[in-house]
Scaffold this active site. Structure first.
Site, PDB file in Angstrom:
ATOM      1  N   PRO A 192       4.646 -10.291  -3.986  1.00  0.00           N
ATOM      2  CA  PRO A 192       4.642 -10.555  -2.545  1.00  0.00           C
ATOM      3  C   PRO A 192       3.267 -10.548  -1.897  1.00  0.00           C
ATOM      4  O   PRO A 192       3.102 -11.075  -0.801  1.00  0.00           O
ATOM      5  CB  PRO A 192       5.524  -9.438  -1.975  1.00  0.00           C
ATOM      6  CG  PRO A 192       5.488  -8.360  -2.997  1.00  0.00           C
ATOM      7  CD  PRO A 192       5.374  -9.050  -4.317  1.00  0.00           C
ATOM      8  N   PHE A 193       2.256  -9.942  -2.557  1.00  0.00           N
ATOM      9  CA  PHE A 193       0.938  -9.870  -1.945  1.00  0.00           C
ATOM     10  C   PHE A 193      -0.149 -10.367  -2.907  1.00  0.00           C
ATOM     11  O   PHE A 193      -1.269  -9.896  -2.896  1.00  0.00           O
ATOM     12  CB  PHE A 193       0.651  -8.446  -1.472  1.00  0.00           C
ATOM     13  CG  PHE A 193       1.612  -7.986  -0.416  1.00  0.00           C
ATOM     14  CD1 PHE A 193       1.453  -8.385   0.902  1.00  0.00           C
ATOM     15  CD2 PHE A 193       2.708  -7.201  -0.745  1.00  0.00           C
ATOM     16  CE1 PHE A 193       2.362  -7.996   1.876  1.00  0.00           C
ATOM     17  CE2 PHE A 193       3.617  -6.807   0.215  1.00  0.00           C
ATOM     18  CZ  PHE A 193       3.443  -7.210   1.541  1.00  0.00           C
ATOM     19  N   GLU A 210       1.620  -4.838  -3.540  1.00  0.00           N
ATOM     20  CA  GLU A 210       1.504  -3.776  -2.545  1.00  0.00           C
ATOM     21  C   GLU A 210       0.768  -4.212  -1.283  1.00  0.00           C
ATOM     22  O   GLU A 210      -0.282  -4.848  -1.334  1.00  0.00           O
ATOM     23  CB  GLU A 210       0.780  -2.564  -3.153  1.00  0.00           C
ATOM     24  CG  GLU A 210       0.712  -1.372  -2.192  1.00  0.00           C
ATOM     25  CD  GLU A 210       0.140  -0.122  -2.841  1.00  0.00           C
ATOM     26  OE1 GLU A 210       0.080   0.909  -2.154  1.00  0.00           O
ATOM     27  OE2 GLU A 210      -0.249  -0.172  -4.025  1.00  0.00           O
ATOM     28  N   LYS A 226       3.905   4.196  -5.008  1.00  0.00           N
ATOM     29  CA  LYS A 226       3.647   5.210  -6.029  1.00  0.00           C
ATOM     30  C   LYS A 226       4.938   5.438  -6.804  1.00  0.00           C
ATOM     31  O   LYS A 226       5.970   5.770  -6.208  1.00  0.00           O
ATOM     32  CB  LYS A 226       3.205   6.542  -5.391  1.00  0.00           C
ATOM     33  CG  LYS A 226       1.719   6.744  -5.277  1.00  0.00           C
ATOM     34  CD  LYS A 226       1.052   6.737  -6.610  1.00  0.00           C
ATOM     35  CE  LYS A 226      -0.458   6.742  -6.415  1.00  0.00           C
ATOM     36  NZ  LYS A 226      -1.143   6.072  -7.501  1.00  0.00           N
TER      37      LYS A 226
END
Length: 410
Positions: A192-193, A210, A226
Site C-alpha cells: 500500500p505504500f 507501512e 510491529k
C-alpha cells in the site's frame, strides 16, 4: 506511465496497489523547483519556508539522518547510497490515478492531452536486464547475535525497553535496471505504500507496507507496524493459523504496544491536548509475503501549527527506533555498522494545502547508479524476551519479497 516518466531526471511514483486505506496513487515527473537543506541544522524550518513560497504540490524524502536535528543524536556518516537528509521538488507534470482507471493530468508547460498521448505511445514493456551477485551482509550472523545480546543487556539494565536494530545487505550488480526491478517487486509484493523514486543517479524501489504519518486538514494519523509472521500460501489452514499465532503472540503484542505508547507521546507533543486516540490496537493484516500487526493512532493539530512541526516532533518514526527514542538512537549508532540513509526514513507528498502522506522506507531496494551500489536494510524489534537467532531469521523473512522479485521466483 513509468516508461514515460523514466526520461525525467527526477520522478516519484507513489503506488497504493488499490489497498483500502492507503494513500492516493500519484506520479510526479520533472522538477520546476527543488529543495535541498543548507546543512546549517535548520532543515525543517527551511523546508517550511520553501514550501510556503511554492504554494504547490511537493514530493520528496526525509532521510534517517534528520534524527540529528529532531532528536539531537549524531548518526553515521553519509551512507553508500548517498541520499541526503531531505529533498523535495515541485513536479513539472503530475498524474493522479483516480478510481475507475481514470487519470487527472496537471502540467506546467504542456497540454494534458499531449502528456496523455506521450504516455500511450510509450512502451508498456520495461526493457533492461537484472543480474545481481549475492548480497553481502555488513554484519555477519555470528556478530549480529552478539550485538543483539549486548542490546538486551542494556534493556535488562533499564536503559531502554525496545530497540529496532537494523542491518544492511549490499552488492555490486552485474546489471541492474531500477524500473525493471520495481516492476518485478510490485508483482511479487504489491504494497500500500510502495513506489519508485528517482533523483538523478539515486533510486528507491519500494514495497513498503507501512505509513509513517498522514495529515488531512487538522487530523493526524499514524500507523506503526510491529509484529511479523510468515505466510503459508500453499496451506490456507496453516496460513490462517499463522494469523492467529501473530494476533495472540504476547511478544509481538508487547512490541506493538510499546511503540503505540511512543507514537502517542510523540503526537501529544504537537497535537491538541486530549485529542490523541488509539483507533485500533494490534490489528493483523495480510500482505503477499507476511502477516503484519498494525495499530492506528490519531490526533488533532491546533490551527496555525506549521505542518513541518508534526515531523519535528515525531521523526524518526517509533517503529524504526524504539523506546525511549533518544537513548535507542544512541545505542543503534553504537551497534549498527552503516548509516541507514533513506532506509527507515520516508517518501511522500505535500499538497498545496499542506496536507501530506508519508510512508516508512522499508522492504526497499536502494541503488546508487553512479557507484553501482545496490543495497537493502532489514530490522526487527529487540526486547528482553527476544531470541537473537529468531530475530535474525525475522530479518531474512522481511527481505524475502525483495530477493524473490530479483530472482523472478514468485
Amino acid at each position: 506511465m513509468l516508461n514515460w516518466a523514466s526520461r525525467f531526471n527526477i520522478s516519484a511514483f507513489l503506488d497504493s496497489h488499490s489497498y483500502s486505506g492507503s494513500r492516493q496513487s500519484l506520479l510526479a515527473a520533472g522538477a520546476i523547483s527543488h529543495f535541498t537543506p543548507s546543512g546549517t541544522g535548520n532543515t525543517l524550518a527551511e523546508l517550511f519556508h520553501w514550501k510556503e513560497a511554492q504554494q504547490d504540490w511537493a514530493f520528496g524524502h526525509l532521510g534517517f539522518g534528520l534524527a540529528e536535528e529532531t532528536e539531537g543524536v549524531h548518526q553515521h556518516p553519509e551512507s553508500h547510497t548517498r541520499f541526503g537528509n531531505a529533498f523535495f521538488f515541485v513536479p513539472e507534470h503530475l498524474l493522479e490515478i483516480l478510481p475507475g482507471n481514470s487519470v487527472r493530468i496537471g502540467t506546467v508547460d504542456d497540454r494534458p492531452e499531449n502528456i496523455f498521448q506521450a504516455i500511450l505511445s510509450s512502451p508498456t514493456h520495461v526493457e533492461g536486464e537484472i543480474s545481481v551477485a549475492p548480497f553481502i551482509p555488513r554484519i555477519p550472523r555470528t556478530e549480529y547475535i552478539v550485538k543483539v545480546k549486548n542490546l538486551q543487556a542494556h534493556i535488562l539494565r533499564g536503559d531502554c525497553y525496545e530497540i529496532n536494530f537494523c542491518q544492511e545487505f549490499f552488492t555490486k550488480p552485474h546489471a541492474f535496471n531500477p524500473l525493471k526491478a520495481y516492476q518485478l517487486l510490485s508483482q511479487a509484493s504489491p504494497a500500500p505504500f510502495g513506489g519508485f523514486y528517482k533523483n538523478g543517479d539515486q533510486y528507491v524501489v519500494s514495497a513498503s507496507p507501512e505509513r509513517y504519518l498522514k495529515k488531512t486538514g487538522n487530523t493526524l494519523l499514524s500507523q506503526p507496524m510491529k509484529g511479523t509472521w510468515e505466510r503459508d500460501h500453499a496451506h490456507p489452514e496453516n496460513d490462517r493459523n499463522n494469523m492467529r499465532l501473530l494476533r495472540e503472540s504476547a511478544k509481538e503484542r508487547a512490541e506493538n504496544i510499546m511503540i503505540v505508547d511512543l507514537v502517542r507521546n510523540d503526537l501529544s507533543r504537537v497535537a491538541a491536548e486530549g485529542s490523541v486516540k488509539v483507533e485500533e490496537l494490534c490489528g493483523v493484516y495480510s500482505f503477499p509475503q507476511v502477516h503484519q500487526m498494525i495499530s492506528t493512532i490519531t490526533g488533532n493539530l491546533p490551527e496555525g501549527t506549521p505542518w513541518t512541526d508534526t515531523i519535528r516532533y515525531t521523526f524518526p518514526m517509533g517503529s524504526m527506533t524504539g523506546a525511549p527514542k533518544k537513548r535507542v538512537l544512541e545505542l543503534t549508532l553504537e551497534h549498527e555498522t552503516t548509516a541507514r540513509g533513506i532506509y527507515a526514513g520516508s517518501i511522500g507528498y505535500v499538497t498545496p494545502e499542506n496536507d501530506f502522506d508519508f510512508n516508512v522506507v522499508i522492504r526497499s531496494l536502494v541503488y546508487n547508479a553512479a557507484e553501482n551500489y545496490l543495497s537493502y536494510h532489514v530490522g526487527s524489534g529487540i526486547t528482553g524476551y527476544a531470541t537473537a537467532e529468531e530475530e535474525y531469521e525475522e530479518c531474512l523473512l522481511k527481505a524475502e519479497g525483495i530477493l524473490k522479485a530479483l530472482s523472478g521466483a514468485f
